[in-house]
Design a protein around this motif. Sequence first.
Motif, PDB file in Angstrom:
ATOM      1  N   GLY A 194       0.795  -1.211   0.000  1.00 24.25           N
ATOM      2  CA  GLY A 194       0.000   0.000   0.000  1.00 24.25           C
ATOM      3  C   GLY A 194       0.831   1.266   0.000  1.00 24.25           C
ATOM      4  N   GLU A 195       2.125   1.137  -0.250  1.00 26.49           N
ATOM      5  CA  GLU A 195       3.010   2.293  -0.226  1.00 26.49           C
ATOM      6  C   GLU A 195       4.064   2.159  -1.316  1.00 26.49           C
ATOM      7  OE1 GLU A 195       4.850   4.436   3.513  1.00 26.49           O
ATOM      8  OE2 GLU A 195       6.256   2.892   2.832  1.00 26.49           O
ATOM      9  N   MET A 196       4.390   3.270  -1.955  1.00 26.38           N
ATOM     10  CA  MET A 196       5.477   3.330  -2.923  1.00 26.38           C
ATOM     11  C   MET A 196       6.485   4.369  -2.462  1.00 26.38           C
ATOM     12  SD  MET A 196       3.807   2.851  -6.691  1.00 26.38           S
ATOM     13  CE  MET A 196       2.836   4.355  -6.590  1.00 26.38           C
ATOM     14  N   VAL A 197       7.758   4.146  -2.830  1.00 25.02           N
ATOM     15  CA  VAL A 197       8.844   5.007  -2.382  1.00 25.02           C
ATOM     16  C   VAL A 197       9.570   5.559  -3.596  1.00 25.02           C
ATOM     17  CG1 VAL A 197      10.972   5.167  -1.041  1.00 25.02           C
ATOM     18  CG2 VAL A 197       9.104   3.705  -0.251  1.00 25.02           C
ATOM     19  N   LEU A 198       9.767   6.875  -3.608  1.00 27.20           N
ATOM     20  CA  LEU A 198      10.552   7.549  -4.636  1.00 27.20           C
ATOM     21  C   LEU A 198      11.906   7.928  -4.054  1.00 27.20           C
ATOM     22  CD1 LEU A 198       8.033   9.996  -6.348  1.00 27.20           C
ATOM     23  CD2 LEU A 198       9.329   8.203  -7.491  1.00 27.20           C
ATOM     24  N   ALA A 199      12.963   7.704  -4.829  1.00 22.45           N
ATOM     25  CA  ALA A 199      14.315   8.086  -4.424  1.00 22.45           C
ATOM     26  C   ALA A 199      14.831   9.159  -5.374  1.00 22.45           C
ATOM     27  CB  ALA A 199      15.246   6.875  -4.438  1.00 22.45           C
ATOM     28  N   LEU A 200      15.213  10.312  -4.830  1.00 21.07           N
ATOM     29  CA  LEU A 200      15.715  11.416  -5.648  1.00 21.07           C
ATOM     30  C   LEU A 200      17.129  11.110  -6.130  1.00 21.07           C
ATOM     31  CD1 LEU A 200      13.300  12.838  -4.168  1.00 21.07           C
ATOM     32  CD2 LEU A 200      14.683  14.932  -4.277  1.00 21.07           C
ATOM     33  N   HIS A 201      17.413  11.458  -7.390  1.00 19.76           N
ATOM     34  CA  HIS A 201      18.763  11.277  -7.920  1.00 19.76           C
ATOM     35  C   HIS A 201      19.751  12.178  -7.197  1.00 19.76           C
ATOM     36  CE1 HIS A 201      16.862   8.796 -10.792  1.00 19.76           C
ATOM     37  NE2 HIS A 201      16.486   9.735 -11.639  1.00 19.76           N
ATOM     38  N   ASP A 202      19.355  13.417  -6.932  1.00 21.15           N
ATOM     39  CA  ASP A 202      20.193  14.365  -6.196  1.00 21.15           C
ATOM     40  C   ASP A 202      19.405  14.847  -4.984  1.00 21.15           C
ATOM     41  OD1 ASP A 202      22.388  14.411  -8.075  1.00 21.15           O
ATOM     42  OD2 ASP A 202      21.075  15.557  -9.400  1.00 21.15           O
ATOM     43  N   PRO A 203      19.637  14.267  -3.811  1.00 14.83           N
ATOM     44  CA  PRO A 203      18.866  14.641  -2.627  1.00 14.83           C
ATOM     45  C   PRO A 203      18.947  16.135  -2.332  1.00 14.83           C
ATOM     46  CG  PRO A 203      20.135  12.641  -2.214  1.00 14.83           C
ATOM     47  CD  PRO A 203      20.587  13.169  -3.533  1.00 14.83           C
ATOM     48  N   ASP A 204      17.770  16.722  -2.084  1.00 17.44           N
ATOM     49  CA  ASP A 204      17.694  18.142  -1.770  1.00 17.44           C
ATOM     50  C   ASP A 204      16.372  18.382  -1.043  1.00 17.44           C
ATOM     51  OD1 ASP A 204      18.809  21.042  -2.476  1.00 17.44           O
ATOM     52  OD2 ASP A 204      16.644  21.065  -2.820  1.00 17.44           O
ATOM     53  N   PHE A 205      16.421  19.088   0.069  1.00 22.54           N
ATOM     54  CA  PHE A 205      15.220  19.298   0.867  1.00 22.54           C
ATOM     55  C   PHE A 205      14.168  20.113   0.113  1.00 22.54           C
ATOM     56  CE2 PHE A 205      18.309  18.410   4.285  1.00 22.54           C
ATOM     57  CZ  PHE A 205      17.610  17.428   4.965  1.00 22.54           C
ATOM     58  N   SER A 206      14.603  21.163  -0.578  1.00 22.21           N
ATOM     59  CA  SER A 206      13.650  22.003  -1.302  1.00 22.21           C
ATOM     60  C   SER A 206      12.989  21.240  -2.436  1.00 22.21           C
ATOM     61  CB  SER A 206      14.359  23.248  -1.847  1.00 22.21           C
ATOM     62  OG  SER A 206      14.873  24.029  -0.798  1.00 22.21           O
ATOM     63  N   THR A 207      13.785  20.482  -3.187  1.00 23.72           N
ATOM     64  CA  THR A 207      13.223  19.690  -4.279  1.00 23.72           C
ATOM     65  C   THR A 207      12.261  18.640  -3.750  1.00 23.72           C
ATOM     66  OG1 THR A 207      15.247  20.036  -5.579  1.00 23.72           O
ATOM     67  CG2 THR A 207      13.793  18.247  -6.265  1.00 23.72           C
ATOM     68  N   ALA A 208      12.629  17.976  -2.650  1.00 24.76           N
ATOM     69  CA  ALA A 208      11.741  16.972  -2.060  1.00 24.76           C
ATOM     70  C   ALA A 208      10.424  17.601  -1.618  1.00 24.76           C
ATOM     71  CB  ALA A 208      12.435  16.292  -0.881  1.00 24.76           C
ATOM     72  N   ASN A 209      10.483  18.791  -1.056  1.00 22.58           N
ATOM     73  CA  ASN A 209       9.254  19.475  -0.634  1.00 22.58           C
ATOM     74  C   ASN A 209       8.388  19.847  -1.838  1.00 22.58           C
ATOM     75  OD1 ASN A 209       7.567  20.762   1.401  1.00 22.58           O
ATOM     76  ND2 ASN A 209       8.288  22.709   0.558  1.00 22.58           N
ATOM     77  N   HIS A 210       9.023  20.288  -2.938  1.00 21.59           N
ATOM     78  CA  HIS A 210       8.265  20.605  -4.145  1.00 21.59           C
ATOM     79  C   HIS A 210       7.554  19.362  -4.701  1.00 21.59           C
ATOM     80  CE1 HIS A 210      11.076  24.276  -4.994  1.00 21.59           C
ATOM     81  NE2 HIS A 210      10.257  24.466  -3.973  1.00 21.59           N
ATOM     82  N   ILE A 211       8.238  18.224  -4.633  1.00 22.02           N
ATOM     83  CA  ILE A 211       7.639  16.987  -5.143  1.00 22.02           C
ATOM     84  C   ILE A 211       6.434  16.593  -4.291  1.00 22.02           C
ATOM     85  CG2 ILE A 211       8.039  14.523  -5.481  1.00 22.02           C
ATOM     86  CD1 ILE A 211      10.910  15.193  -6.248  1.00 22.02           C
ATOM     87  N   VAL A 212       6.574  16.682  -2.977  1.00 21.93           N
ATOM     88  CA  VAL A 212       5.465  16.333  -2.083  1.00 21.93           C
ATOM     89  C   VAL A 212       4.264  17.224  -2.360  1.00 21.93           C
ATOM     90  CG1 VAL A 212       4.712  16.345   0.320  1.00 21.93           C
ATOM     91  CG2 VAL A 212       6.925  15.364  -0.274  1.00 21.93           C
ATOM     92  N   GLN A 213       4.490  18.515  -2.523  1.00 20.86           N
ATOM     93  CA  GLN A 213       3.385  19.431  -2.793  1.00 20.86           C
ATOM     94  C   GLN A 213       2.725  19.135  -4.140  1.00 20.86           C
ATOM     95  OE1 GLN A 213       5.036  23.355  -2.459  1.00 20.86           O
ATOM     96  NE2 GLN A 213       5.263  23.259  -0.226  1.00 20.86           N
ATOM     97  N   ALA A 214       3.530  18.813  -5.150  1.00 21.95           N
ATOM     98  CA  ALA A 214       2.970  18.529  -6.477  1.00 21.95           C
ATOM     99  C   ALA A 214       2.134  17.255  -6.458  1.00 21.95           C
ATOM    100  CB  ALA A 214       4.096  18.413  -7.500  1.00 21.95           C
TER     101      ALA A 214
END
Length: 375
Positions: A194-214
């Motif tokens: 019931g869960e999927m995990v995305l791994a960022l190629h270049d970890p970044d807090f701002s980018t991760a937050n943008h993805i969550v919001q989108a």
Amino acid sequence: MTHSSGKLRSVLAISLSIVGLLALGAEQVAAARLKDVAAFKGVRSNQLIGNGLVVGLNGSGDGNNVKFNTQEMANLLERMGVHANPDQVKLKNIAAVVVTANLPAFARVGSKIDVLVSSIGDAKSLQGGTLLLTPLKGVDDQVYALAQGPLSVGGFAVSGNAGGGVTKNHPTAGRIAAGASVEREIPVALGASGEMVLALHDPDFSTANHIVQAINREFRKAVAVSPDSGTIKINVPPQFQNKVVAMMAKLENLEIAPDPVAKVIIDERNGTVVMGAGVRIATVAIAHGNLMINVKERQLVSQPMPFAQGTTQVVPDTSITVKEGGDRLMVMPEGVSIGQVVQALNALGATPRDLIAILQAIKAAGALQAEIEVI
């Protein structure tokens, strides 16, 4: 902003102007698809490896100093019912090779994958050879594919008995398109918990937050959360419980605005400088001048006066000229963008190698808000 007195060479001015235009266009960060900045955990390829024999070579195989290829050939003949003594097997038309391949995600039994074949002996060329049946194993020592077939070598090596020769490309490595068949599958359960995990190629807090919001905007509910700068956890909504592929296709095409780290990449070997869109500088004054020292040596003939007792001599004559660049001190205001930085350095007449020294000096002065990485 004060410009230099026009001493720049035309080629340098044109090239740096083009860099400036590219930098100005790079200031606006373009949106990227989610599939280009992150990947689903578990959806990846796996490396396979095996060792085998290439036969059918025209005398360009391994020499007598390579013993393990004759042992492999003897073992192969033994499995075929032919007893052969490895010490008596001397063949120049075989070569010991390593076979590698990538097993893609969701590959099924019977699927075909490409393989790379590389010589591990002293063979001169694999051209015209055929790879014998070779099992390809994973890190767990399990066989996942079987490879066999004629090699495609993008080069050749020709030599004569007197020595020398001609070699094109790399004749001791080849490729077999669709040369291996998958015999074992790697199970991947998408969204089983019931869960999927995305791994960022270049970890970044701002980018991760943008993805969550989108993602949350797309599904109109809080289904995504980011526990760290490189991971996005997504709860599969009830309407996609049996349609995980449709959900993944919807997610990977979401447009995301990455927030890259301000970075300056410097390659001092060839004088290449690449600056990211987020590079900024504080107020700083820059003076860039070149000191040119020209030494000319010439030989002069010293002729004695008539009726003198001297002889004709050749004496050296040295002339030294020193010229210093007249560029003025330039002040860059705080918060200027990458395009303005390039334009200002262009006005100073900086070559790419001068640019490296200037940027490092600005960083040392604490006025460059960017990370400098030397490769």
